[in-house]
Design an enzyme around this catalytic site. Structure first.
Site, PDB file in Angstrom:
ATOM      1  CD  GLU A 263      -3.328   0.469   1.976  1.00  0.00           C
ATOM      2  OE1 GLU A 263      -4.346  -0.157   1.669  1.00  0.00           O
ATOM      3  OE2 GLU A 263      -3.148   0.932   3.118  1.00  0.00           O
ATOM      4  CG  HIS A 284       7.740 -29.606  -0.178  1.00  0.00           C
ATOM      5  ND1 HIS A 284       8.360 -30.788  -0.499  1.00  0.00           N
ATOM      6  CD2 HIS A 284       8.420 -29.107   0.885  1.00  0.00           C
ATOM      7  CE1 HIS A 284       9.357 -31.006   0.346  1.00  0.00           C
ATOM      8  NE2 HIS A 284       9.420 -29.995   1.190  1.00  0.00           N
ATOM      9  CE  LYS A 384     -11.856   1.720   1.304  1.00  0.00           C
ATOM     10  NZ  LYS A 384     -11.028   2.621   2.101  1.00  0.00           N
TER      11      LYS A 384
HETATM   12  O1  PA5 Z   1      -2.847   1.551   5.977  1.00  0.00           O
HETATM   13  C1  PA5 Z   1      -3.876   2.187   5.798  1.00  0.00           C
HETATM   14  O2  PA5 Z   1      -3.928   3.425   5.906  1.00  0.00           O
HETATM   15  C2  PA5 Z   1      -5.153   1.470   5.418  1.00  0.00           C
HETATM   16  O3  PA5 Z   1      -4.893   0.120   5.172  1.00  0.00           O
HETATM   17  C3  PA5 Z   1      -6.205   1.604   6.522  1.00  0.00           C
HETATM   18  O4  PA5 Z   1      -5.651   1.178   7.734  1.00  0.00           O
HETATM   19  C4  PA5 Z   1      -7.466   0.782   6.200  1.00  0.00           C
HETATM   20  O5  PA5 Z   1      -8.010   1.178   4.978  1.00  0.00           O
HETATM   21  C5  PA5 Z   1      -8.507   0.956   7.296  1.00  0.00           C
HETATM   22  O6  PA5 Z   1      -8.843   2.307   7.436  1.00  0.00           O
HETATM   23  P1  PA5 Z   1      -9.552   2.853   8.729  1.00  0.00           P
HETATM   24  O7  PA5 Z   1      -8.622   2.716   9.884  1.00  0.00           O
HETATM   25  O8  PA5 Z   1      -9.868   4.271   8.416  1.00  0.00           O
HETATM   26  O9  PA5 Z   1     -10.789   2.016   8.932  1.00  0.00           O
END
Ligand code: PA5
Length: 398
Positions: A263, A284, A384
């Site tokens: 990410e 394996h 989303k």
């Molecule tokens: O690393 C990040 O910023 C994302 O993976 C968020 O943690 C994830 O989308 C969850 O978001 P939130 O904490 O707003 O629910």
């Protein structure tokens, strides 16, 4: 913690490529120092007494804690929980929920919780993430059937933004115990916030974690070198990085690493694809591909110098496991797969805390070396929006 990025890697990288990125150190360090999302480098930890107070209450009135969340603000807790709880002996039970929209999972969970005394920690920085919201609604409904309003106040704990979002509004209205994910710390860099420290306080010494993490933040030079190595290998066509652990217990931790890097740097058509394997199981299966298939990946091994001794057939299995790890690295290098090694002395909370801060630094530096913003995730928004369109919703939910 020891890092070895040269023995089995440097020979694959031409000096000019390495220098191209290595020479950007001052610029990259400055970028991180000046970034408004670098709060994870000096996280506030002045609320530990509150954590212990809530933990003690929950331990007293509940048989288990259900932690609801998804992504970065959640995965680190699961990673450490899985790594530091025993395989078979009982420890305080934490159920990590909220990562799926599976109706089967959620209905089975609700069924199970009907007969269990439990508390709930909802974790969402935005307070509007779809999976978290749906899971919270379903579990809350059950709690309303099971517990009085006063009991709900004792059993629901929110971890969210300090001022904004639906969860914060609920806290302000009802007066639940709550913790904060600070504005200047993004989900995947939130290991040293209450999002992770509260659940982990049930099963390990969070002060050891804090100590190790703060030590790990000093490994800036090493983390930058790792980032340079990764960036250089990418230019040479090694577009995937395989993280390898030698105990199934590392599985969730490797998921945390994958989320952190994936990410952070997968943007603008750039970035390495992080994958993971547990050895010897995956030797394996995908091991065939790594040794002999398309040369698109390099590897980063997490090596543990000391694991519990167990004599089997006159040999110590902990030594055999290490011997196999060395042999696999040698074989993969022969197969033209560059192999980094990150060694820790043993699996203890402080050492893994150190490793984790090192990984956060390396991810941020890698993002800057790809010339992208390491701290946003615009790509995640696209699915989303598509979901919202299909559900006929406006922009109200994340
Ligand atoms: O690393 C990040 O910023 C994302 O993976 C968020 O943690 C994830 O989308 C969850 O978001 P939130 O904490 O707003 O629910």
């Amino acid at each position: 913690m020891k890092v070895d990025f040269s023995t089995n890697v440097k020979k694959f990288i031409e000096e000019d490529i390495f220098q191209k990125y290595n020479s950007r150190k001052d610029e990259v360090f400055k970028k991180l120092d000046n970034d408004s999302m670098n709060g994870w480098m000096m996280p506030p930890i002045d609320y530990l007494d509150d954590i212990y107070r809530v933990r003690d209450r929950v331990k007293n009135n509940s048989k288990c804690l259900v932690v609801v969340g998804i992504g970065g603000s959640f995965l680190g807790a699961k990673a450490f929980y899985d790594l530091f709880t025993p395989y078979f002996k009982d420890s305080f039970k934490i159920i990590f929920a909220g990562t799926t929209l599976s109706s089967r999972y959620l209905s089975e969970l609700i069924d199970y919780l009907k007969d269990v005394d439990f508390s709930l920690n909802v974790i969402s920085k935005s307070g509007t993430t779809m999976e978290t919201t749906i899971t919270y609604s379903a579990i809350r409904k059950l709690m309303e059937e099971k517990y009085s309003i006063e009991e709900l106040k004792e059993r629901i704990i929110m971890t969210t933004d300090p001022v904004k979002g639906k969860l914060r509004e609920e806290v302000n209205k009802v007066g639940y115990d709550s913790f904060v994910i600070p504005d200047n710390i993004g989900g995947r860099y939130s290991l040293l916030t209450a999002a992770h420290l509260l659940p982990l306080s049930f099963v390990l010494d969070i002060e050891e974690l804090i100590k190790g993490y703060m030590e790990g933040l000093k490994l800036k030079e090493e983390a930058f070198l790792y980032a340079v190595t990764r960036r250089s290998l990418f230019d040479l066509g090694f577009v995937a990085e395989n993280y390898v652990g030698y105990d199934e217990k590392w599985s969730s931790y490797l998921e945390w690493i994958k989320q952190l890097f994936g990410e952070t740097e997968g943007k603008d058509g750039k970035g390495l694809l992080p994958v993971s394997m547990i050895h010897t199981r995956d030797l394996h299966s995908l091991g065939q591909f790594v040794q002999d298939g398309n040369k698109i990946l390099f590897e980063t091994f997490i090596k543990v110098d000391k694991t519990p001794s167990l004599i089997v057939n006159d040999k110590d299995l902990s030594e055999v496991n290490l011997l196999v790890e060395d042999a696999v690295i040698a074989a993969h290098v022969l197969g033209s797969v560059p192999c980094n090694i990150l060694s820790i002395k043993e699996v203890n909370v402080e050492e893994v805390g150190k490793l984790s801060a090192f990984m956060c630094l390396a991810a941020a530096f890698s993002g800057f070396l790809f010339d992208i913003n390491p701290f946003n995730q615009p790509g995640v928004e696209i699915y989303k929006q598509e979901v919202r369109n299909r559900l006929g919703q406006n922009n109200e939910n994340k």
